[in-house]
Design an enzyme around this catalytic site. Structure first.
Site, mmCIF file in Angstrom:
data_model
loop_
_atom_site.group_PDB
_atom_site.id
_atom_site.type_symbol
_atom_site.label_atom_id
_atom_site.label_comp_id
_atom_site.label_asym_id
_atom_site.label_seq_id
_atom_site.Cartn_x
_atom_site.Cartn_y
_atom_site.Cartn_z
ATOM 1 N N ARG A 64 0.823 -1.211 -0.064
ATOM 2 C CA ARG A 64 0.055 0.147 -0.115
ATOM 3 C C ARG A 64 0.809 1.185 0.167
ATOM 4 N NH1 ARG A 64 -3.725 -1.620 4.596
ATOM 5 N NH2 ARG A 64 -2.954 -3.692 4.634
ATOM 6 N N GLU A 101 1.008 -7.049 12.761
ATOM 7 C CA GLU A 101 -0.084 -7.237 13.626
ATOM 8 C C GLU A 101 -0.796 -8.710 13.501
ATOM 9 O OE1 GLU A 101 -3.175 -4.159 12.976
ATOM 10 O OE2 GLU A 101 -4.227 -4.565 14.781
HETATM 11 C C1 PRP Z 1 -0.115 -3.395 6.253
HETATM 12 C C2 PRP Z 1 0.066 -1.992 6.153
HETATM 13 C C3 PRP Z 1 1.506 -1.671 6.534
HETATM 14 C C4 PRP Z 1 1.498 -2.711 7.422
HETATM 15 C C5 PRP Z 1 1.452 -2.028 9.143
HETATM 16 O O1 PRP Z 1 0.438 -4.062 5.289
HETATM 17 O O2 PRP Z 1 -0.130 -1.651 4.852
HETATM 18 O O3 PRP Z 1 2.467 -1.753 5.403
HETATM 19 O O4 PRP Z 1 0.547 -3.700 7.538
HETATM 20 O O5 PRP Z 1 1.475 -3.151 10.060
HETATM 21 P P1 PRP Z 1 2.765 -2.973 11.048
HETATM 22 O O6 PRP Z 1 3.001 -1.599 11.553
HETATM 23 O O7 PRP Z 1 2.098 -3.834 12.321
HETATM 24 O O8 PRP Z 1 3.802 -3.866 10.704
HETATM 25 P P2 PRP Z 1 0.256 -5.580 5.119
HETATM 26 O O9 PRP Z 1 1.488 -6.303 5.459
HETATM 27 O O10 PRP Z 1 -1.130 -5.998 5.474
HETATM 28 O O11 PRP Z 1 0.229 -5.744 3.471
HETATM 29 P P3 PRP Z 1 -0.178 -5.059 2.203
HETATM 30 O O12 PRP Z 1 0.195 -3.757 2.237
HETATM 31 O O13 PRP Z 1 0.162 -5.809 1.137
HETATM 32 O O14 PRP Z 1 -1.950 -5.279 2.297
HETATM 33 N N1 ADE Z 2 -2.494 -3.285 8.615
HETATM 34 C C1 ADE Z 2 -2.157 -3.695 9.948
HETATM 35 N N2 ADE Z 2 -3.102 -3.431 10.839
HETATM 36 C C2 ADE Z 2 -3.923 -2.944 9.904
HETATM 37 C C3 ADE Z 2 -5.336 -2.405 10.238
HETATM 38 N N3 ADE Z 2 -5.688 -2.480 11.478
HETATM 39 N N4 ADE Z 2 -6.081 -1.881 9.264
HETATM 40 C C4 ADE Z 2 -5.555 -1.764 7.974
HETATM 41 N N5 ADE Z 2 -4.283 -2.367 7.702
HETATM 42 C C5 ADE Z 2 -3.449 -2.977 8.610
#
Ligand code: PRP
Ligand code: ADE
Length: 176
Positions: A64, A101
């Site tokens: 993202r 998370e």
């Molecule tokens: C989500 C979000 C951040 C990360 C935050 O990405 O876009 O990159 O989680 O979480 P954190 O602070 O606990 O590390 P995700 O890993 O879900 O992948 P995506 O962007 O491909 O959906």
């Molecule tokens: N990535 C990690 N935690 C998230 C949340 N609560 N909402 C959207 N993206 C996330």
């Protein structure tokens, strides 16, 4: 003005309880891309914020961070570089594992476009536990480049991700 842009941004983020797992409130950034006025507002907010930071390179976090990095690069006239989940980037890469998370993964960064003189801004949509951002910071630091700031649109303050980071962090919208 800035207050109106922040309100527009906040209004365009939809929250989904119990996604993708029970107990997680998912903050859906794609609402911002669906509302073109909110998208313009977030672009303006980010560009106005970064203008003073003297950044050479914007690094976006898979996936993202890729939504917002390149549009900011176009405005600032600076290049973009991705940090990707493992196995996706060709050439010479360095790796860093991290906890999420909801899960675990490994990031990679191509080393050929970054050196010790590069002033880097790392961008992502959201800071939760900070595991992803901390791994991204470690990757950039291991190239000896300087992390000027970590920039996110959304910060989940209750998870204290900021405390994992020893570099400046900026967020526009906060949820507990
Ligand atoms: C989500 C979000 C951040 C990360 C935050 O990405 O876009 O990159 O989680 O979480 P954190 O602070 O606990 O590390 P995700 O890993 O879900 O992948 P995506 O962007 O491909 O959906
Ligand atoms: N990535 C990690 N935690 C998230 C949340 N609560 N909402 C959207 N993206 C996330």
């Amino acid at each position: 003005n800035k207050t109106e842009k922040l309100q527009l941004l906040r209004d365009s983020i939809i929250s989904y309880p119990d996604f993708p797992k029970p107990g997680i409130i998912f903050r859906d950034i794609f609402g911002v891309l669906h509302n073109i006025i909110a998208l313009k507002a977030v672009k303006d907010l980010i560009v106005e914020h970064i203008l003073f930071l003297e950044v050479d390179l914007i690094i976006g976090i898979d996936s993202r961070g890729f939504l917002f990095g390149p549009m900011i690069c176009l405005e600032l006239g600076k290049p973009f570089l991705p940090i990707r989940k493992k196995g996706k980037l060709p050439g010479k890469v360095i790796q860093q594992s991290y906890d999420l998370e909801y899960g675990q993964d490994t990031f990679e960064l191509q080393t050929e476009y970054i050196n010790k003189n590069t002033r880097v801004l790392i961008i992502d949509d959201l800071l939760a536990t900070g595991g992803s951002m901390a791994a991204a910071v470690e990757l950039v630091k291991s190239t000896e480049a300087e992390v000027v700031e970590c920039l996110v649109i959304i910060e989940l303050t209750g998870l204290k991700g900021r405390e994992k980071l020893d570099v400046p962090v900026h967020s526009f919208i906060q949820y507990d």
